[in-house]
Design a protein around this motif. Structure first.
Motif, PDB file in Angstrom:
ATOM      1  N   ASP A 180       0.846  -1.193   0.000  1.00  9.48           N
ATOM      2  CA  ASP A 180       0.000   0.000   0.000  1.00  9.48           C
ATOM      3  C   ASP A 180       0.882   1.243   0.000  1.00  9.48           C
ATOM      4  O   ASP A 180       1.703   1.440   0.893  1.00  9.48           O
ATOM      5  N   GLY A 181       0.725   2.069  -1.011  1.00  9.27           N
ATOM      6  CA  GLY A 181       1.540   3.270  -1.165  1.00  9.27           C
ATOM      7  C   GLY A 181       2.727   3.065  -2.081  1.00  9.27           C
ATOM      8  O   GLY A 181       3.245   4.027  -2.645  1.00  9.27           O
ATOM      9  N   HIS A 221       5.759   2.668  -1.345  1.00  9.46           N
ATOM     10  CA  HIS A 221       6.661   3.702  -0.843  1.00  9.46           C
ATOM     11  C   HIS A 221       8.123   3.317  -1.061  1.00  9.46           C
ATOM     12  O   HIS A 221       8.434   2.274  -1.654  1.00  9.46           O
ATOM     13  N   TYR A 233      -6.720   3.336   2.761  1.00 11.00           N
ATOM     14  CA  TYR A 233      -5.681   3.075   1.765  1.00 11.00           C
ATOM     15  C   TYR A 233      -4.878   4.333   1.431  1.00 11.00           C
ATOM     16  O   TYR A 233      -5.405   5.445   1.433  1.00 11.00           O
ATOM     17  N   LEU A 234      -3.604   4.118   1.121  1.00  8.86           N
ATOM     18  CA  LEU A 234      -2.771   5.186   0.561  1.00  8.86           C
ATOM     19  C   LEU A 234      -2.918   5.234  -0.952  1.00  8.86           C
ATOM     20  O   LEU A 234      -2.699   6.286  -1.567  1.00  8.86           O
ATOM     21  N   ARG A 248      -2.108   1.225  -7.343  1.00  3.79           N
ATOM     22  CA  ARG A 248      -1.058   0.365  -6.791  1.00  3.79           C
ATOM     23  C   ARG A 248      -0.483  -0.531  -7.883  1.00  3.79           C
ATOM     24  O   ARG A 248       0.741  -0.688  -7.993  1.00  3.79           O
ATOM     25  N   SER A 302       4.001   1.985   5.719  1.00  4.03           N
ATOM     26  CA  SER A 302       2.700   2.533   5.304  1.00  4.03           C
ATOM     27  C   SER A 302       1.989   3.186   6.487  1.00  4.03           C
ATOM     28  O   SER A 302       1.371   4.248   6.344  1.00  4.03           O
ATOM     29  N   ARG A 351       0.690   7.034   6.855  1.00  6.33           N
ATOM     30  CA  ARG A 351      -0.700   7.372   7.195  1.00  6.33           C
ATOM     31  C   ARG A 351      -0.734   8.396   8.329  1.00  6.33           C
ATOM     32  O   ARG A 351      -1.503   9.357   8.292  1.00  6.33           O
ATOM     33  N   LEU A 363       7.135   8.463   0.584  1.00  5.69           N
ATOM     34  CA  LEU A 363       6.562   7.809  -0.597  1.00  5.69           C
ATOM     35  C   LEU A 363       7.509   7.848  -1.793  1.00  5.69           C
ATOM     36  O   LEU A 363       7.500   6.952  -2.640  1.00  5.69           O
TER      37      LEU A 363
END
Length: 330
Positions: free
Chosen positions: A22-23, A25, A67-68, A74, A162, A166, A181
Motif C-alpha cells: 500500500d503506497g 513507498h 488506503y494510501l 497500486r 505505510s 498514514r 513515498l
C-alpha cells in the motif's frame, strides 16, 4: 498482470516479492529493486504478489486502515518499477486461514515456480502471521527457492512504513509523507457537481467524491496539483479539505481551486471523470469565519500564499539546475 511470455506463470521460474504494497513507498521500492536485479541475474521474470484488499479488511474490517493508493494505482505503480508481472490474490477469510506451508505450495511453488523470494525483514504471512523470514529460510531447500531479506529504508532515522505515512498525512505533514513515498501523495475520485458556492464567491472549485476508502489528509488548505484526465494538462491548485464551518459544517469535502483556471469547456469536461489531485504542502488549518466576506478575504490570501509557494519551488528548482549546469561546465 503483464508479460510478453505467453506461457502461464506456473511453467516459468521467477523471482518473487510479496506484500500489500500500500503506497508503493520507498521501502517497497527498495525491495522491488533487489527483486528485479536478482531476476536479471538469473534471466527470469520478477513478479510481485499482492492482495485485492488490506488483510485487516478481511479479518477485522472495523479496524482496517484507509488506503494510501487505490488498487488500480497500486498496480500501475508496481508495474512502473519494471516488474514483469503482478499477481493479485483475493484476500478473504478462507485465504487468511491458509497456513504458511499451504501458501508456499499453492502460490509460490505450484503457480509461480519461485526460485528466489525477496522480502522486507519484518515480512509475515500465513494464518495468524505465523510465517516469517526465519521460517522461509528453514523451508527454502524443501521448496526449491532461496530467501533474501532487504534492510529497512529509513527516513529521519526511523523505518519507512505505510502506517507511518498514514500518520504523517493524518497530522497534515504531506511533505514528510511525500519524502517517504518518493512522490507526492495523491487522492483519486470522481468529479461531482457541488452547490456552486465557490463559483458564486468568485473562486470556482472542483469537487471530488473518493472512489475508495482512501486516507484523506488532515483538514486544512493545501498547495497541490491537478492533472486533467483527458487533456493531460497539469494545473497548480489550492485544495480545501474540511466541513466548511463558515457555510454548513456538515459534510467533509475535498474541493480544489485551480489557480489558473482552464477554459470552461475543459472544466465542464471534468464532471463524471476520475481525477487525481497531488498534495504538495499544507498552508494552514481549517478555520471558521464570522462572515462570507471574511471567508472570501481568506480565500484570496490562501490563493496568494499558494502562488507564492509555487514560485519559491520554481526558484529553488532553477537555482539547483544552474548549480548542476555550472558543475558540468567545470
Amino acid at each position: 498482470m503483464r508479460g510478453s511470455d505467453p506461457r502461464p506463470l506456473s511453467l516459468r521460474a521467477s523471482v518473487v516479492t510479496i506484500g500489500s504494497f500500500d503506497g508503493v513507498h520507498r521501502g517497497h521500492q527498495a525491495i522491488i529493486r533487489v527483486a528485479i536485479q536478482r531476476a536479471q541475474e538469473l534471466h527470469i521474470p520478477a513478479v510481485a504478489v499482492t492482495f485485492d484488499r488490506h488483510p485487516q479488511e478481511a479479518i477485522q474490517p472495523d479496524n482496517a486502515p484507509p488506503y494510501l493508493t487505490t488498487l488500480t494505482s497500486r498496480l500501475r505503480l508496481l508495474l512502473d518499477t519494471g516488474l514483469h508481472d503482478v499477481l493479485v490474490l483475493r484476500f478473504d477469510r478462507e485465504f487468511s486461514s491458509l497456513p504458511p506451508e499451504a501458501f508456499l505450495h499453492s502460490v509460490l511453488q505450484k503457480h509461480l515456480n519461485a526460485r528466489r523470494i525477496v522480502v522486507g525483514r519484518d515480512f509475515r504471512f500465513g494464518h495468524r502471521r505465523m510465517g516469517s523470514v526465519d521460517y522461509l529460510r528453514e523451508v527454502q531447500a524443501r521448496f526449491g527457492f532461496e530467501v533474501e531479506d532487504v534492510p529497512d529504508v529509513l527516513y529521519r532515522g526511523e523505518r519507512i512504513s505505510s502506517s507511518r505515512i498514514r500518520q504523517a498525512l493524518l497530522d497534515g505533514k504531506v511533505q514528510e509523507a511525500s519524502a517517504m513515498l518518493g512522490r507526492a501523495y495523491v487522492l483519486e475520485g470522481i468529479v461531482v457537481r457541488g452547490k456552486q458556492l465557490g463559483r458564486k464567491l468568485g473562486y470556482p472549485t472542483v469537487n471530488l467524491s473518493l472512489r475508495a476508502p482512501q486516507l484523506v489528509p488532515k483538514d486544512g488548505i493545501y498547495a497541490g496539483k491537478l492533472l486533467h484526465p483527458r487533456t493531460g494538462n497539469s494545473y497548480t491548485a489550492a485544495i480545501s479539505i474540511g466541513v466548511r464551518p463558515t457555510v454548513d459544517g456538515l459534510h467533509r469535502r475535498v474541493e480544489t481551486h485551480i489557480l489558473d483556471f482552464p477554459p470552461p469547456d475543459e472544466v465542464d469536461d471534468l464532471y463524471g471523470r476520475t481525477l487525481a489531485v497531488d498534495f504538495l504542502s499544507r498552508l494552514r488549518g481549517e478555520m471558521r469565519f464570522p462572515s462570507l466576506n471574511d471567508l472570501v478575504k481568506q480565500i484570496h490570501a490562501d490563493i496568494a500564499q499558494a502562488r507564492k509557494w509555487f514560485a519559491s519551488q520554481a526558484q529553488k528548482a532553477a537555482t539547483e539546475q544552474a548549480r548542476i549546469n555550472n558543475s558540468a561546465s567545470l
